[in-house]
Scaffold this motif. Structure first.
Motif, PDB file in Angstrom:
ATOM      1  N   ASP A 170       0.831  -1.208   0.000  1.00  0.00           N
ATOM      2  CA  ASP A 170       0.000   0.000   0.000  1.00  0.00           C
ATOM      3  C   ASP A 170       0.863   1.254   0.000  1.00  0.00           C
ATOM      4  N   LEU A 171       2.016   1.166   0.672  1.00  0.00           N
ATOM      5  CA  LEU A 171       2.955   2.279   0.757  1.00  0.00           C
ATOM      6  C   LEU A 171       4.365   1.745   0.531  1.00  0.00           C
ATOM      7  N   ILE A 172       5.209   2.562  -0.098  1.00  0.00           N
ATOM      8  CA  ILE A 172       6.607   2.205  -0.342  1.00  0.00           C
ATOM      9  C   ILE A 172       7.476   3.364   0.122  1.00  0.00           C
ATOM     10  N   THR A 173       8.463   3.081   0.964  1.00  0.00           N
ATOM     11  CA  THR A 173       9.427   4.113   1.347  1.00  0.00           C
ATOM     12  C   THR A 173      10.678   3.963   0.495  1.00  0.00           C
ATOM     13  N   VAL A 174      11.183   5.082   0.004  1.00  0.00           N
ATOM     14  CA  VAL A 174      12.357   5.070  -0.864  1.00  0.00           C
ATOM     15  C   VAL A 174      13.341   6.148  -0.407  1.00  0.00           C
ATOM     16  N   ALA A 175      14.604   5.943  -0.735  1.00  0.00           N
ATOM     17  CA  ALA A 175      15.655   6.926  -0.436  1.00  0.00           C
ATOM     18  C   ALA A 175      16.926   6.458  -1.144  1.00  0.00           C
ATOM     19  N   LYS A 176      18.046   6.465  -0.446  1.00  0.00           N
ATOM     20  CA  LYS A 176      19.349   5.972  -0.890  1.00  0.00           C
ATOM     21  C   LYS A 176      19.615   6.080  -2.397  1.00  0.00           C
ATOM     22  N   GLY A 177      19.324   5.008  -3.162  1.00  0.00           N
ATOM     23  CA  GLY A 177      19.707   4.960  -4.566  1.00  0.00           C
ATOM     24  C   GLY A 177      18.896   5.846  -5.484  1.00  0.00           C
ATOM     25  N   LEU A 178      17.909   6.565  -4.971  1.00  0.00           N
ATOM     26  CA  LEU A 178      17.006   7.344  -5.816  1.00  0.00           C
ATOM     27  C   LEU A 178      17.680   8.486  -6.554  1.00  0.00           C
ATOM     28  N   ALA A 179      18.635   9.161  -5.915  1.00  0.00           N
ATOM     29  CA  ALA A 179      19.135  10.419  -6.497  1.00  0.00           C
ATOM     30  C   ALA A 179      20.637  10.461  -6.705  1.00  0.00           C
ATOM     31  N   GLY A 180      21.288   9.313  -6.806  1.00  0.00           N
ATOM     32  CA  GLY A 180      22.693   9.283  -7.213  1.00  0.00           C
ATOM     33  C   GLY A 180      23.643  10.015  -6.301  1.00  0.00           C
ATOM     34  N   GLY A 181      23.350  10.073  -5.005  1.00  0.00           N
ATOM     35  CA  GLY A 181      24.241  10.731  -4.059  1.00  0.00           C
ATOM     36  C   GLY A 181      23.699  12.025  -3.493  1.00  0.00           C
ATOM     37  N   PHE A 182      22.594  12.506  -4.026  1.00  0.00           N
ATOM     38  CA  PHE A 182      21.970  13.719  -3.497  1.00  0.00           C
ATOM     39  C   PHE A 182      20.863  13.317  -2.523  1.00  0.00           C
ATOM     40  N   PRO A 183      20.725  14.032  -1.404  1.00  0.00           N
ATOM     41  CA  PRO A 183      19.755  13.629  -0.372  1.00  0.00           C
ATOM     42  C   PRO A 183      18.317  13.731  -0.881  1.00  0.00           C
ATOM     43  N   LEU A 184      17.655  12.582  -0.965  1.00  0.00           N
ATOM     44  CA  LEU A 184      16.272  12.551  -1.432  1.00  0.00           C
ATOM     45  C   LEU A 184      15.623  11.255  -0.949  1.00  0.00           C
ATOM     46  N   ALA A 185      14.401  11.368  -0.486  1.00  0.00           N
ATOM     47  CA  ALA A 185      13.632  10.217  -0.032  1.00  0.00           C
ATOM     48  C   ALA A 185      12.177  10.477  -0.357  1.00  0.00           C
TER      49      ALA A 185
END
Length: 425
Positions: free
Chosen positions: A260-275
């Motif tokens: 129902d929900l997915i949390t994402v971060a780390k590999g999303l932005a190639g080294g730039f802080p994003l979640a």
């Protein structure tokens, strides 16, 4: 020339010991799967910033996208003045997520923020407070996510009391079976919390800090059924497994189960802080205006980087590349087992290019101290690699998915050298 030791001494004075360093080197520059320290020494990077750099250090497409955004503007706070990169990234993630029907995305800066907000959304959407997680899980170090994390030391030691309403069920690894995990969940519902008071069950498709144990598909399917029966939301924590690392864009796709929900971060932005949190529209829209928000979340530069990362994953076929890397890692590690000249190791495990193996003593028991020595010897020879697992006994490999074959082989050669038995072992 600045030295690693001098910078480390400054670090010890200026920065608290609570944030630990795996290595005593300091980065000067990096490119794809290579890093050079301030003394000019080169390393193969099998850590990738803890699964952040799936597209490698400074991928040209990512750097070009960020430079272009820098020339336009760097910050507005999305809730003050909206901007197209945030909207475009949300649209793209909504289309890519393994969620049937309409989806929505809200962006943040860190994985812990994403998990905290997934819990907030689940509580608001269901009108319930309790959350169930699993032993061995890692969901972050903030007060709420620390409570969700299924390991005491070092994450919870001295930081109590933990937030109430958080319950843990044994994760099926080692001697624990899926049936036993589900039985424990039944007992939890019978003895401790009414399932009608549970907002969410959160689980990693592959436990990260817990030792790279893939979650059995049987368990994920059973959890989906339990959630449907009781009106509970299923949350897939994809912070470490997301964005091609496991051979699929999202790790849970291997199971065919829709969260129902997915949390994402780390590999999303190639080294730039994003979640972010991606979820079913009916669930995501439960929060009132102002109920969600963050000053820096969805930074314009990070959104531009993430759009480029998604392009690179697709165009360079990094899901397929992850499967190829994983096969090469597993084959080589399996070859280490049974060799008398090497430290004793377990069979490899993981999914895609998320691979780990345990360091064992001569009796076959986990040996975390030996794992530390292997990591130190690898670093001395020019390889950055990390440990994980309940005791810190596992060596985990998170090489960039863009690593050239020759550098992958070079890194594995160094790892083999680091596993060589020393005199007295």
């Amino acid at each position: 020339m600045q030295s690693n030791a001098a910078l480390h001494r400054r670090r010890l004075e200026a920065i608290p010991r609570g944030i630990a360093n795996v290595t005593a080197i300091a980065a000067d520059r990096a490119e794809n799967a290579e890093l050079w320290d301030v003394e000019g020494r080169r390393y193969i990077d099998f850590a990738a910033g803890i699964a952040v750099l799936n597209t490698g250090h400074r991928h040209p497409r990512v750097m070009a996208a960020v430079h272009a955004q820098l020339d336009r503007f760097t910050h507005t706070a999305f809730q003050v003045v909206a901007y197209e990169p945030y909207v475009a990234l949300a649209e793209r993630l909504n289309a890519l997520a393994p969620i049937a029907g309409d989806a929505q995305t809200v962006l943040f800066s860190t994985g812990a923020e994403a998990v905290e907000n997934a819990v907030k959304i689940a509580r608001r959407a269901t009108g319930r407070a309790s959350v169930i997680a699993f032993t061995g899980a890692f969901h972050g170090r903030s007060l709420l996510t620390m409570a969700l994390t299924g390991k005491v030391a070092p994450y919870k030691t001295g930081f109590g009391p933990m937030q109430g309403g958080i319950h843990h069920v044994p994760f099926p690894s080692g001697d624990i079976t899926v049936a036993e995990s589900l039985r424990a969940l039944d007992l939890l519902f019978a003895a401790s919390v009414d399932p009608k008071q549970v907002a969410a069950i959160i689980i990693e498709p592959v436990q990260g800090e817990g030792g790279f144990h893939p979650t059995p598909h049987e368990l994920l399917r059973a959890l989906r059924d339990i959630c449907d029966r009781h009106g509970i939301l299923l949350v897939a924590d994809e912070v470490q497994t997301g964005f091609a690392r496991t051979g699929k864009l999202f790790g849970i796709e291997h199971s065919g189960v829709e969260p129902d929900l997915i949390t994402v971060a780390k590999g999303l932005a190639g080294g730039f802080p994003l979640a972010g949190v991606i979820g079913r529209k009916a669930v995501m829209d439960a929060c009132d205006p102002g109920g969600l928000g963050t000053t820096f979340g969805g930074s314009p530069m990070a959104c531009a980087a993430a759009l480029a990362v998604l392009d690179v994953i697709e165009e360079e076929r990094l899901c397929e590349r992850a499967a190829t890397i994983g096969a090469a890692l597993s084959a080589r590690i399996a070859g280490f087992a049974g060799r008398n000249d090497l430290t004793r190791v377990s069979a490899p495990r993981g999914l895609g290019a998320m691979v780990a193996f345990d360091i064992l003593d001569d009796a076959g028991a986990p040996d975390p101290q030996a794992a530390k020595r292997v990591v130190a010897r690898a670093l001395d020879r020019g390889l950055i690699v990390l440990t994980c697992g309940p005791l810190g006994q596992a060596i985990r490999i998170l090489a960039p998915l863009t690593i050239p074959d020759a550098q992958l082989a070079e890194g594995l050669d160094i790892l083999e050298q680091a596993l060589a038995r020393e005199t007295g072992e």
